[in-house]
Design an enzyme around this catalytic site. Structure first.
Site, PDB file in Angstrom:
ATOM      1  N   LYS A  47       0.851  -1.200   0.000  1.00  0.00           N
ATOM      2  CA  LYS A  47       0.000   0.000   0.000  1.00  0.00           C
ATOM      3  C   LYS A  47       0.885   1.247   0.000  1.00  0.00           C
ATOM      4  CE  LYS A  47      -1.517   2.659   3.038  1.00  0.00           C
ATOM      5  NZ  LYS A  47      -1.255   3.867   2.260  1.00  0.00           N
ATOM      6  N   GLU A  69      10.748   1.693   9.753  1.00  0.00           N
ATOM      7  CA  GLU A  69      11.681   2.790   9.456  1.00  0.00           C
ATOM      8  C   GLU A  69      10.900   4.061   9.724  1.00  0.00           C
ATOM      9  OE1 GLU A  69      14.738   2.534   8.855  1.00  0.00           O
ATOM     10  OE2 GLU A  69      14.996   0.471   8.171  1.00  0.00           O
ATOM     11  N   CYS A  88      13.755  11.535   6.185  1.00  0.00           N
ATOM     12  CA  CYS A  88      13.869  11.098   7.583  1.00  0.00           C
ATOM     13  C   CYS A  88      15.290  11.307   8.107  1.00  0.00           C
ATOM     14  CB  CYS A  88      13.462   9.645   7.694  1.00  0.00           C
ATOM     15  SG  CYS A  88      14.301   8.629   6.487  1.00  0.00           S
ATOM     16  N   GLU A 134      10.065  16.721  14.735  1.00  0.00           N
ATOM     17  CA  GLU A 134      10.620  16.506  13.405  1.00  0.00           C
ATOM     18  C   GLU A 134      10.085  17.617  12.492  1.00  0.00           C
ATOM     19  OE1 GLU A 134       9.389  12.831  11.586  1.00  0.00           O
ATOM     20  OE2 GLU A 134      11.193  12.734  10.364  1.00  0.00           O
TER      21      GLU A 134
HETATM   22  P1  NAD Z   1       2.756   8.630   7.705  1.00  0.00           P
HETATM   23  O1  NAD Z   1       3.125   7.752   8.824  1.00  0.00           O
HETATM   24  O2  NAD Z   1       1.613   9.539   7.864  1.00  0.00           O
HETATM   25  O3  NAD Z   1       2.438   7.765   6.407  1.00  0.00           O
HETATM   26  C1  NAD Z   1       3.295   6.737   5.952  1.00  0.00           C
HETATM   27  C2  NAD Z   1       2.455   5.640   5.364  1.00  0.00           C
HETATM   28  O4  NAD Z   1       1.621   5.137   6.382  1.00  0.00           O
HETATM   29  C3  NAD Z   1       1.521   6.080   4.239  1.00  0.00           C
HETATM   30  O5  NAD Z   1       1.393   5.032   3.304  1.00  0.00           O
HETATM   31  C4  NAD Z   1       0.217   6.299   4.953  1.00  0.00           C
HETATM   32  O6  NAD Z   1      -0.902   6.142   4.117  1.00  0.00           O
HETATM   33  C5  NAD Z   1       0.276   5.185   5.977  1.00  0.00           C
HETATM   34  N1  NAD Z   1      -0.560   5.429   7.161  1.00  0.00           N
HETATM   35  C6  NAD Z   1      -0.866   6.609   7.748  1.00  0.00           C
HETATM   36  N2  NAD Z   1      -1.672   6.416   8.807  1.00  0.00           N
HETATM   37  C7  NAD Z   1      -1.882   5.082   8.871  1.00  0.00           C
HETATM   38  C8  NAD Z   1      -2.608   4.251   9.732  1.00  0.00           C
HETATM   39  N3  NAD Z   1      -3.316   4.764  10.746  1.00  0.00           N
HETATM   40  N4  NAD Z   1      -2.585   2.921   9.510  1.00  0.00           N
HETATM   41  C9  NAD Z   1      -1.885   2.408   8.498  1.00  0.00           C
HETATM   42  N5  NAD Z   1      -1.154   3.122   7.650  1.00  0.00           N
HETATM   43  C10 NAD Z   1      -1.147   4.446   7.835  1.00  0.00           C
HETATM   44  O7  NAD Z   1       4.073   9.404   7.337  1.00  0.00           O
HETATM   45  P2  NAD Z   1       4.309  10.375   6.112  1.00  0.00           P
HETATM   46  O8  NAD Z   1       3.854  11.713   6.472  1.00  0.00           O
HETATM   47  O9  NAD Z   1       3.799   9.807   4.846  1.00  0.00           O
HETATM   48  O10 NAD Z   1       5.898  10.304   5.998  1.00  0.00           O
HETATM   49  C11 NAD Z   1       6.672  11.098   6.800  1.00  0.00           C
HETATM   50  C12 NAD Z   1       7.279  10.315   7.918  1.00  0.00           C
HETATM   51  O11 NAD Z   1       7.946   9.153   7.439  1.00  0.00           O
HETATM   52  C13 NAD Z   1       8.323  11.112   8.647  1.00  0.00           C
HETATM   53  O12 NAD Z   1       8.194  10.956  10.024  1.00  0.00           O
HETATM   54  C14 NAD Z   1       9.620  10.499   8.165  1.00  0.00           C
HETATM   55  O13 NAD Z   1      10.687  10.712   9.008  1.00  0.00           O
HETATM   56  C15 NAD Z   1       9.245   9.092   7.986  1.00  0.00           C
HETATM   57  N6  NAD Z   1      10.154   8.416   7.059  1.00  0.00           N
HETATM   58  C16 NAD Z   1      11.049   7.528   7.559  1.00  0.00           C
HETATM   59  C17 NAD Z   1      11.958   6.901   6.717  1.00  0.00           C
HETATM   60  C18 NAD Z   1      12.943   5.918   7.257  1.00  0.00           C
HETATM   61  O14 NAD Z   1      13.521   5.192   6.481  1.00  0.00           O
HETATM   62  N7  NAD Z   1      13.168   5.858   8.553  1.00  0.00           N
HETATM   63  C19 NAD Z   1      11.947   7.170   5.354  1.00  0.00           C
HETATM   64  C20 NAD Z   1      11.017   8.078   4.868  1.00  0.00           C
HETATM   65  C21 NAD Z   1      10.118   8.695   5.755  1.00  0.00           C
END
Ligand code: NAD
Length: 486
Positions: free
Chosen positions: A179, A255, A289, A390
């Site tokens: 997804k 991650e 990130c 962040e």
């Molecule tokens: P997010 O957690 O809102 O979304 C990430 C994914 O999770 C998306 O596919 C989203 O649809 C899904 N999601 C959101 N809420 C959900 C739920 N309740 N249940 C299941 N899935 C859900 O994060 P974002 O805003 O898309 O991305 C930014 C974040 O991701 C930042 O905190 C960043 O640091 C982190 N990030 C980490 C890495 C890493 O490798 N550590 C890499 C990229 C981004």
């Protein structure tokens, strides 16, 4: 590949077939630089997710039964196809995610590296034998694919975050239900098309686009068939998934967010360090990130560092990523712009100096997109929101320090533990400080300590497990012990 962006795309791929999803409902994909609608894609429902899980389950035994050489062959083909389609993929990524085309091409290359790395790792899934205390006993240890994997990916690196998960899963012989984030389903669709064209058998990789991510996570978390969940995204959502995965004792790889310290010691070259800080801070408009979130500069080199950082920042041109003049693209959405403004205002109200930028960009090409001026804040203190939260945007906050122990303590004073950076020309300092930094990754005079061949990941609340490297495939393998009486 993407001739009619306004068309509704059949974005749900289950058991080797593309379709609109059970309900026929759709959601729109927008260009964050212009606000324009790019396409509509299927809004997957619970029944689509269940069908995808069933398909992955049915495909598992035969896929796991292929030889490692056969699975590696598919990954090699996918690697070739991704490079052949790099220009189209990069354009699509720029359209729906916003990053400049050059950066999108760099990401495609990085994403393809995971395909070739894990094509090779597939052949190195070694087991072992262990000496027994009994003369009439032998122990064999096998490593076998974990089964059906649910993968959830973010919008900020929409291609590489998929290959970093799906490539090792395929190499290990696991099947997946993927997804992507709702902001970037079109690149996900194009990547899954590559897997299809590379000969991935039906049911082995399934894609469900959804507007509401809970539809997906509720189904995969409740399923006993799904044996692993791999997630990249925010710490908040990662914790939620980990908690719910415990009900069926799924394996979990996370991650999550970061809050990287970027430390410039007194013996560092402050100009080189400032150039590095500007490059890594504004990469992907700060939406990474591993983006530095707290920049600590020794008092003795602070002036030179800040002069160079401000000069570099003010020179950066923000604009539509399709324009070659744009060094930095838009943020992904309005809440991100609001978060920048709130953090900058809070810092200013608490005594920070705004040396560059500081507000949303408006006028002409900026009005319909989510552009925030690349920003430098000086005199950032632990009382400010930006010091704890962040940022995930183009705001560089700088704090002055005077002593090594003090800066190590400040750097470690966070719940996050993903990336960290250290600039010094003294080998002893480099080793001493990097050993004390409580982070999964340390870049020493290096702003990019990442590669498909290197283990990427965090400690503390930044995650569990590693992606890339030999560790990356281990996340998709179970260990089985066979004891034999002879
Ligand atoms: P997010 O957690 O809102 O979304 C990430 C994914 O999770 C998306 O596919 C989203 O649809 C899904 N999601 C959101 N809420 C959900 C739920 N309740 N249940 C299941 N899935 C859900 O994060 P974002 O805003 O898309 O991305 C930014 C974040 O991701 C930042 O905190 C960043 O640091 C982190 N990030 C980490 C890495 C890493 O490798 N550590 C890499 C990229 C981004």
């Amino acid at each position: 590949m993407f001739d009619s962006p306004k068309l509704t795309q059949d974005s749900i791929y289950i058991n080797g077939k593309w379709g609109p999803g059970a309900s026929g409902e759709t959601f729109d994909v927008l260009n964050p630089a212009t606000g324009e609608q790019l396409a509509s894609v299927g809004a997957g429902q619970a029944s689509d997710v269940r069908d995808a899980i069933d398909a992955a389950d049915s495909a598992f035994s035969s896929f796991a039964g292929l030889t490692a050489y056969e699975r590696a062959g598919i990954l090699h083909t996918a690697h070739r196809l991704m490079l052949e389609r790099a220009d189209d993929l990069a354009t699509l990524m720029t359209l729906e995610q916003g990053k400049p085309l050059k950066a999108a091409r760099t990401e495609i290359k990085y994403a393809a590296d995971f395909l070739i790395w894990f094509a090779e790792e597939a052949k190195r899934v070694y087991g072992s034998t262990i000496p027994s205390a009994r003369a009439d006993q032998r122990f064999l240890v096998l490593r076998q694919p974990v089964g059906v994997v649910a993968a959830v990916t973010p919008w900020n690196y929409p291609v590489s975050m998929i290959t970093r998960k799906v490539a090792p899963a395929l190499a290990a012989g696991a099947t997946t239900v993927l997804k992507p984030a709702k902001q970037t389903p079109l690149t996900a669709l194009a990547v899954v098309k590559i897997f299809e064209d590379a000969g991935v058998p039906p049911g082995v990789v399934n894609l469900v686009t959804t507007k509401d991510p809970r539809i997906f996570s509720n189904e995969v978390l409740a399923s006993k068939v799904v044996r692993k969940i791999t997630f990249t995204g925010s710490t908040e959502v990662g914790k939620l998934l980990a908690r719910e995965a415990a009900n069926t004792v799924k394996r979990v790889s996370l991650e999550l967010g970061g809050h990287a310290p970027f430390i410039v010691m007194s013996d560092a070259d402050p100009i080189h360090a400032a150039k590095g800080a500007a490059l890594v801070k504004f990469l992907n408009t700060g939406q990474a990130c591993i983006s530095p979130n707290r920049i600590y500069v020794h008092k003795s080199v602070a002036e030179q560092f800040l002069d160079t950082l401000v000069a570099r920042t003010t020179k950066l041109h923000a604009g539509n990523g399709l324009d070659p003049a744009s060094g930095v693209g838009p943020l992904i959405d309005q809440p991100s712009v609001d978060r920048m403004q709130r953090q900058v205002d809070n810092a200013r109200d608490n005594g920070a100096r705004v040396l560059a930028g500081g507000s949303r960009l408006t006028g002409d090409e900026y009005d319909n997109g989510y552009f925030f001026a690349p920003t430098v804040l000086a005199d950032v203190t632990p009382e400010m929101d930006i010091y704890r939260e962040e940022t995930f945007g183009p705001v560089a906050g700088v704090t002055i320090f005077e002593d090594e122990d003090q800066v190590v303590e400040m750097a470690n004073d966070t719940d996050y533990g993903l990336a960290s950076y250290l600039y010094t020309n003294n080998l002893k300092t480099a080793l001493r400080v990097s050993e004390q930094l409580r982070f999964g990754m340390v870049g020493i005079n290096d702003i990019n300590p990442t590669s498909a061949a290197a283990p990427f990941g965090g400690i503390k609340e930044s995650g569990l497990g590693r992606e890339g490297a030999a560790e990356g495939i281990a996340e998709y393998l179970d260990t089985k012990l066979i004891g034999i009486s002879i």
